[in-house]
Write an enzyme that holds these catalytic residues in place. Sequence first.
Site, mmCIF file in Angstrom:
data_model
loop_
_atom_site.group_PDB
_atom_site.id
_atom_site.type_symbol
_atom_site.label_atom_id
_atom_site.label_comp_id
_atom_site.label_asym_id
_atom_site.label_seq_id
_atom_site.Cartn_x
_atom_site.Cartn_y
_atom_site.Cartn_z
ATOM 1 N N HIS A 217 0.901 5.139 1.301
ATOM 2 C CA HIS A 217 0.216 5.991 2.262
ATOM 3 C C HIS A 217 0.880 7.367 2.228
ATOM 4 C CE1 HIS A 217 -1.998 7.073 5.881
ATOM 5 N NE2 HIS A 217 -0.863 7.543 6.393
ATOM 6 N N ASP B 182 -2.225 0.746 8.083
ATOM 7 C CA ASP B 182 -1.035 1.558 7.789
ATOM 8 C C ASP B 182 0.130 1.205 8.702
ATOM 9 O OD1 ASP B 182 -3.271 4.355 7.371
ATOM 10 O OD2 ASP B 182 -2.567 2.895 5.892
ATOM 11 N N SER C 189 4.867 6.855 2.043
ATOM 12 C CA SER C 189 5.479 5.577 2.422
ATOM 13 C C SER C 189 4.798 4.437 1.669
ATOM 14 C CB SER C 189 5.306 5.319 3.934
ATOM 15 O OG SER C 189 5.806 6.396 4.703
ATOM 16 N N ASN D 68 0.852 -1.183 0.000
ATOM 17 C CA ASN D 68 0.000 0.000 0.000
ATOM 18 C C ASN D 68 0.890 1.235 0.000
ATOM 19 O OD1 ASN D 68 -2.440 1.603 0.271
ATOM 20 N ND2 ASN D 68 -1.834 1.956 2.391
HETATM 21 C C1 GRF Z 1 -2.881 9.386 -2.964
HETATM 22 O O1 GRF Z 1 -2.603 10.518 -2.168
HETATM 23 C C2 GRF Z 1 -2.412 8.155 -2.240
HETATM 24 O O2 GRF Z 1 -1.353 8.416 -1.348
HETATM 25 C C3 GRF Z 1 -3.618 7.735 -1.460
HETATM 26 O O3 GRF Z 1 -4.692 7.970 -2.358
HETATM 27 C C4 GRF Z 1 -4.403 9.197 -3.075
HETATM 28 C C5 GRF Z 1 -4.924 9.137 -4.485
HETATM 29 O O4 GRF Z 1 -4.176 8.201 -5.167
HETATM 30 N N1 GRF Z 1 -3.516 6.361 -1.067
HETATM 31 P P1 GRF Z 1 -4.544 7.788 -6.702
HETATM 32 O O5 GRF Z 1 -4.410 9.044 -7.564
HETATM 33 O O6 GRF Z 1 -5.977 7.291 -6.716
HETATM 34 O O7 GRF Z 1 -3.524 6.748 -7.038
#
Ligand code: GRF
Length: 190
Positions: A103, A139, A130, A101
């Site tokens: 985060h 997380d 991370s 994942n």
């Molecule tokens: C990002 O900030 C990621 O860190 C979090 O979801 C947000 C959107 O990510 N997990 P994405 O554009 O859908 O990949």
Amino acid sequence: MISGSGSNMVALAESMAGDHPARPVLVLSNVPDAGGLAKAEALGIATAVVDHRAFKGDRPGFEAALTAALEAAAPDVICLAGFMRILTRRFTGRWAGRVLNIHPSLLPKYPGLHTHARALDAGDAEAGCSVHEVTEDLDGGPVLGQARVPVLPGDTPDSLAARVLVEEHKLYPAVLRRFVAGDRTPVLLG
Ligand code: GRF
């Protein structure tokens, strides 16, 4: 696995080319109209939807449906990329050791939501993202990579998120490449 725009999914998918040993096999969303689904289709990647709203109050049923969709694709590694549902031990145990994942904080700081607002409220000089192994602790799994960015005067949660997102798109592919090679040496950027 996605819930939204899928920009991290696109970065991962595009990185799996050439001599990269992995290839994307499925993009799975819990949101039927997630923007990332159209991006996956445009990249020629199979997609599937398991709508969590169809399992209201039945988290085991939702997770069983996720696992069924995944088993049909038989992935070696699962990358949560903007996937916004909590996964319990039922799911993390079934896929133990194979789920990553990303985060948007420098874990262990700021697990959970609103990470950039919390970093700004704390007056942190830096922020970042991370990549970690997914365990039953939200997380909380072993960190496999981090990227740091400066917090700048006048930053808002949105401006900070945008700066971090650029790094996410570099970090996640770098961690995945090492992970599929069996290398858990943390990737440290910025
Ligand atoms: C990002 O900030 C990621 O860190 C979090 O979801 C947000 C959107 O990510 N997990 P994405 O554009 O859908 O990949």
